[in-house]
Design a protein around this motif. Structure first.
Motif, PDB file in Angstrom:
ATOM      1  N   ALA A   1       8.654  37.376  36.024  1.00 52.09           N
ATOM      2  CA  ALA A   1       7.297  37.283  36.571  1.00 52.09           C
ATOM      3  C   ALA A   1       7.365  37.400  38.087  1.00 52.09           C
ATOM      4  CB  ALA A   1       6.657  35.966  36.160  1.00 52.09           C
ATOM      5  N   LEU A   2       6.437  38.156  38.678  1.00 51.65           N
ATOM      6  CA  LEU A   2       6.442  38.342  40.125  1.00 51.65           C
ATOM      7  C   LEU A   2       6.459  37.006  40.859  1.00 51.65           C
ATOM      8  CD1 LEU A   2       6.274  41.376  40.008  1.00 51.65           C
ATOM      9  CD2 LEU A   2       4.285  41.287  41.482  1.00 51.65           C
ATOM     10  N   CYS A   3       5.750  36.017  40.354  1.00 49.72           N
ATOM     11  CA  CYS A   3       5.709  34.712  41.023  1.00 49.72           C
ATOM     12  C   CYS A   3       7.064  34.004  40.984  1.00 49.72           C
ATOM     13  CB  CYS A   3       4.617  33.836  40.425  1.00 49.72           C
ATOM     14  SG  CYS A   3       4.859  33.454  38.684  1.00 49.72           S
ATOM     15  N   ASP A   4       7.964  34.412  40.082  1.00 51.13           N
ATOM     16  CA  ASP A   4       9.296  33.797  39.981  1.00 51.13           C
ATOM     17  C   ASP A   4      10.372  34.569  40.740  1.00 51.13           C
ATOM     18  OD1 ASP A   4       8.252  31.803  38.351  1.00 51.13           O
ATOM     19  OD2 ASP A   4       8.715  32.896  36.504  1.00 51.13           O
ATOM     20  N   LEU A   5      10.038  35.734  41.262  1.00 50.72           N
ATOM     21  CA  LEU A   5      11.049  36.551  41.949  1.00 50.72           C
ATOM     22  C   LEU A   5      11.672  35.870  43.165  1.00 50.72           C
ATOM     23  CD1 LEU A   5       9.722  40.213  41.700  1.00 50.72           C
ATOM     24  CD2 LEU A   5      11.708  39.209  40.568  1.00 50.72           C
ATOM     25  N   PRO A   6      10.908  35.112  43.967  1.00 51.71           N
ATOM     26  CA  PRO A   6      11.562  34.463  45.118  1.00 51.71           C
ATOM     27  C   PRO A   6      12.722  33.540  44.706  1.00 51.71           C
ATOM     28  CG  PRO A   6       9.201  34.432  45.414  1.00 51.71           C
ATOM     29  CD  PRO A   6       9.450  34.937  44.011  1.00 51.71           C
ATOM     30  N   ASP A   7      12.633  32.965  43.521  1.00 59.13           N
ATOM     31  CA  ASP A   7      13.715  32.096  43.053  1.00 59.13           C
ATOM     32  C   ASP A   7      14.856  32.879  42.411  1.00 59.13           C
ATOM     33  OD1 ASP A   7      12.363  29.802  43.867  1.00 59.13           O
ATOM     34  OD2 ASP A   7      11.261  29.682  41.973  1.00 59.13           O
ATOM     35  N   ARG A   8      14.620  34.119  42.033  1.00 60.34           N
ATOM     36  CA  ARG A   8      15.622  34.895  41.298  1.00 60.34           C
ATOM     37  C   ARG A   8      16.368  35.868  42.211  1.00 60.34           C
ATOM     38  NH1 ARG A   8      16.473  36.580  35.742  1.00 60.34           N
ATOM     39  NH2 ARG A   8      15.312  34.698  35.247  1.00 60.34           N
ATOM     40  N   LEU A   9      15.656  36.555  43.117  1.00 61.16           N
ATOM     41  CA  LEU A   9      16.290  37.586  43.945  1.00 61.16           C
ATOM     42  C   LEU A   9      17.241  36.970  44.972  1.00 61.16           C
ATOM     43  CD1 LEU A   9      13.250  39.966  44.522  1.00 61.16           C
ATOM     44  CD2 LEU A   9      15.212  40.351  43.015  1.00 61.16           C
ATOM     45  N   ALA A  10      18.390  37.613  45.151  1.00 65.70           N
ATOM     46  CA  ALA A  10      19.435  37.099  46.036  1.00 65.70           C
ATOM     47  C   ALA A  10      19.163  37.354  47.515  1.00 65.70           C
ATOM     48  CB  ALA A  10      20.781  37.719  45.658  1.00 65.70           C
ATOM     49  N   TYR A  11      18.434  38.409  47.839  1.00 61.97           N
ATOM     50  CA  TYR A  11      18.306  38.818  49.235  1.00 61.97           C
ATOM     51  C   TYR A  11      16.918  38.539  49.794  1.00 61.97           C
ATOM     52  CZ  TYR A  11      22.568  41.213  47.924  1.00 61.97           C
ATOM     53  OH  TYR A  11      23.823  41.484  47.463  1.00 61.97           O
ATOM     54  N   PRO A  12      16.848  37.908  50.979  1.00 64.05           N
ATOM     55  CA  PRO A  12      15.556  37.579  51.588  1.00 64.05           C
ATOM     56  C   PRO A  12      14.649  38.793  51.794  1.00 64.05           C
ATOM     57  CG  PRO A  12      17.323  36.463  52.760  1.00 64.05           C
ATOM     58  CD  PRO A  12      17.971  37.400  51.776  1.00 64.05           C
ATOM     59  N   ASN A  13      15.218  39.938  52.207  1.00 70.42           N
ATOM     60  CA  ASN A  13      14.384  41.127  52.419  1.00 70.42           C
ATOM     61  C   ASN A  13      13.737  41.591  51.118  1.00 70.42           C
ATOM     62  OD1 ASN A  13      14.813  41.327  55.178  1.00 70.42           O
ATOM     63  ND2 ASN A  13      16.603  42.631  54.937  1.00 70.42           N
ATOM     64  N   GLU A  14      14.460  41.477  50.005  1.00 74.39           N
ATOM     65  CA  GLU A  14      13.891  41.876  48.718  1.00 74.39           C
ATOM     66  C   GLU A  14      12.836  40.866  48.268  1.00 74.39           C
ATOM     67  OE1 GLU A  14      16.959  42.774  45.858  1.00 74.39           O
ATOM     68  OE2 GLU A  14      17.488  44.621  46.909  1.00 74.39           O
ATOM     69  N   ARG A  15      13.024  39.595  48.603  1.00 75.52           N
ATOM     70  CA  ARG A  15      11.994  38.594  48.283  1.00 75.52           C
ATOM     71  C   ARG A  15      10.703  38.909  49.042  1.00 75.52           C
ATOM     72  NH1 ARG A  15      16.700  35.027  48.266  1.00 75.52           N
ATOM     73  NH2 ARG A  15      16.287  34.337  50.386  1.00 75.52           N
ATOM     74  N   ARG A  16      10.838  39.359  50.291  1.00 74.03           N
ATOM     75  CA  ARG A  16       9.641  39.737  51.072  1.00 74.03           C
ATOM     76  C   ARG A  16       8.945  40.943  50.445  1.00 74.03           C
ATOM     77  NH1 ARG A  16      12.708  37.559  55.231  1.00 74.03           N
ATOM     78  NH2 ARG A  16      13.812  39.425  55.827  1.00 74.03           N
ATOM     79  N   LEU A  17       9.720  41.894  49.938  1.00 76.07           N
ATOM     80  CA  LEU A  17       9.115  43.050  49.268  1.00 76.07           C
ATOM     81  C   LEU A  17       8.377  42.616  48.004  1.00 76.07           C
ATOM     82  CD1 LEU A  17      11.970  45.671  49.659  1.00 76.07           C
ATOM     83  CD2 LEU A  17       9.734  45.724  50.782  1.00 76.07           C
ATOM     84  N   ALA A  18       8.928  41.664  47.281  1.00 75.83           N
ATOM     85  CA  ALA A  18       8.261  41.153  46.081  1.00 75.83           C
ATOM     86  C   ALA A  18       6.943  40.482  46.452  1.00 75.83           C
ATOM     87  CB  ALA A  18       9.176  40.176  45.351  1.00 75.83           C
ATOM     88  N   GLN A  19       6.922  39.770  47.565  1.00 72.99           N
ATOM     89  CA  GLN A  19       5.673  39.159  48.023  1.00 72.99           C
ATOM     90  C   GLN A  19       4.654  40.228  48.407  1.00 72.99           C
ATOM     91  OE1 GLN A  19       7.369  36.703  51.100  1.00 72.99           O
ATOM     92  NE2 GLN A  19       7.268  34.862  49.806  1.00 72.99           N
ATOM     93  N   ALA A  20       5.127  41.303  49.038  1.00 71.45           N
ATOM     94  CA  ALA A  20       4.224  42.417  49.382  1.00 71.45           C
ATOM     95  C   ALA A  20       3.653  43.051  48.126  1.00 71.45           C
ATOM     96  CB  ALA A  20       4.967  43.455  50.227  1.00 71.45           C
ATOM     97  N   ALA A  21       4.492  43.229  47.091  1.00 72.65           N
ATOM     98  CA  ALA A  21       4.024  43.798  45.825  1.00 72.65           C
ATOM     99  C   ALA A  21       2.985  42.886  45.191  1.00 72.65           C
ATOM    100  CB  ALA A  21       5.199  44.012  44.879  1.00 72.65           C
ATOM    101  N   SER A  22       3.210  41.578  45.228  1.00 72.38           N
ATOM    102  CA  SER A  22       2.241  40.630  44.684  1.00 72.38           C
ATOM    103  C   SER A  22       0.900  40.747  45.410  1.00 72.38           C
ATOM    104  CB  SER A  22       2.758  39.197  44.812  1.00 72.38           C
ATOM    105  OG  SER A  22       3.860  39.008  43.974  1.00 72.38           O
ATOM    106  N   ALA A  23       0.955  40.899  46.724  1.00 75.26           N
ATOM    107  CA  ALA A  23      -0.278  41.042  47.515  1.00 75.26           C
ATOM    108  C   ALA A  23      -0.998  42.325  47.148  1.00 75.26           C
ATOM    109  CB  ALA A  23       0.039  41.008  49.001  1.00 75.26           C
ATOM    110  N   VAL A  24      -0.265  43.414  46.972  1.00 71.82           N
ATOM    111  CA  VAL A  24      -0.875  44.689  46.590  1.00 71.82           C
ATOM    112  C   VAL A  24      -1.566  44.543  45.226  1.00 71.82           C
ATOM    113  CG1 VAL A  24      -0.389  47.063  45.857  1.00 71.82           C
ATOM    114  CG2 VAL A  24       0.658  46.158  47.942  1.00 71.82           C
TER     115      VAL A  24
END
Length: 183
Positions: free
Chosen positions: A154-177
Motif C-alpha cells: 500500500a502506498l501509505c506503507d511504502l515509507p516503512d518498507r523502502l530502504a532509500y529516503p529519496n525513493e520514500r520521497r518519490l512515493a510521497q509524491a506519487a501519493s499526492a498525485v
C-alpha cells in the motif's frame, strides 16, 4: 613610536612524541594521486500502481545491496539502445515485477555517486508513476535476476518498507498525485 611587540620568527616544527620532525621540501615533486575514471549511467523506473478496493498499491522489489543485505526498493534499470527514460521505465518495471504499466507522469529524478573497484559512477535515475494495465506479480521475468522478491505494498506503507529516503520521497509524491494534490 610604535608599541607593537615584535613577533618571533617561527622556528622548526617540533618533533611529535615518538615521531620525526615534519619536513616538506618544495623541490620534491609530488606524484599526483591516482583518480578513478568517471562513468555516467542513466536508468529509469518508478512506481507501478494498482487500486484494490480504493487503496493504491505499488509493486516493489527486494534486491541485495553491495553489502549483501536485502533491501526493498523501486524497480529500475539501465536504458537500452535508443529507449527514452519512460520506455525504459515501462520495460524495467515489467521485467522486475511482472506488471505491465502505462506512464501517468514523471515523478522525479534521483542523482547520486558511488565507487566501484575500478571507477566512480555518476548515476541518474528517472522515475515515473505508472498505472498497472496487466501482468502477474513475479520476479521470473527479470533477465538480470537482481530482484529476489516482489510485493504489492500500500502506498501509505511504502515509507516503512523502502530502504532509500529519496525513493520514500518519490512515493510521497506519487501519493499526492493520486490524491489530486499535485499537478
Amino acid at each position: 613610536m610604535s608599541s607593537a611587540v615584535p613577533h618571533p620568527r617561527p622556528g622548526p616544527v617540533p618533533t611529535p612524541p615518538g615521531g620525526h620532525a615534519l619536513r616538506i621540501d618544495a623541490r620534491v615533486v609530488r606524484r599526483p594521486v591516482h583518480t578513478l575514471p568517471v562513468v555516467e549511467e542513466t536508468s529509469a523506473g518508478g512506481l507501478v500502481v494498482a487500486r484494490d478496493a480504493g487503496t493504491a498499491h505499488a509493486a516493489v522489489i527486494a534486491r541485495r545491496n553491495r553489502a549483501g543485505r536485502l533491501e526493498w526498493c523501486l524497480p529500475k534499470g539501465h536504458l537500452e539502445g535508443t529507449e527514452t527514460p519512460a520506455e525504459a521505465a515501462v520495460r524495467e518495471i515489467a521485467e522486475e515485477t511482472g506488471i505491465l504499466g502505462q506512464v501517468v507522469r514523471r515523478l522525479g529524478t534521483i542523482d547520486y555517486w558511488f565507487t566501484g573497484e575500478d571507477r566512480r559512477v555518476h548515476k541518474v535515475v528517472h522515475h515515473f508513476l505508472l498505472e498497472a494495465t496487466g501482468g502477474v506479480l513475479s520476479v521470473e521475468g527479470d533477465p538480470d535476476q537482481e530482484a529476489e522478491d516482489v510485493a504489492w505494498v500500500a502506498l501509505c506503507d511504502l515509507p516503512d518498507r523502502l530502504a532509500y529516503p529519496n525513493e520514500r520521497r518519490l512515493a510521497q509524491a506519487a501519493s499526492a498525485v493520486l490524491a489530486g494534490e499535485a499537478e
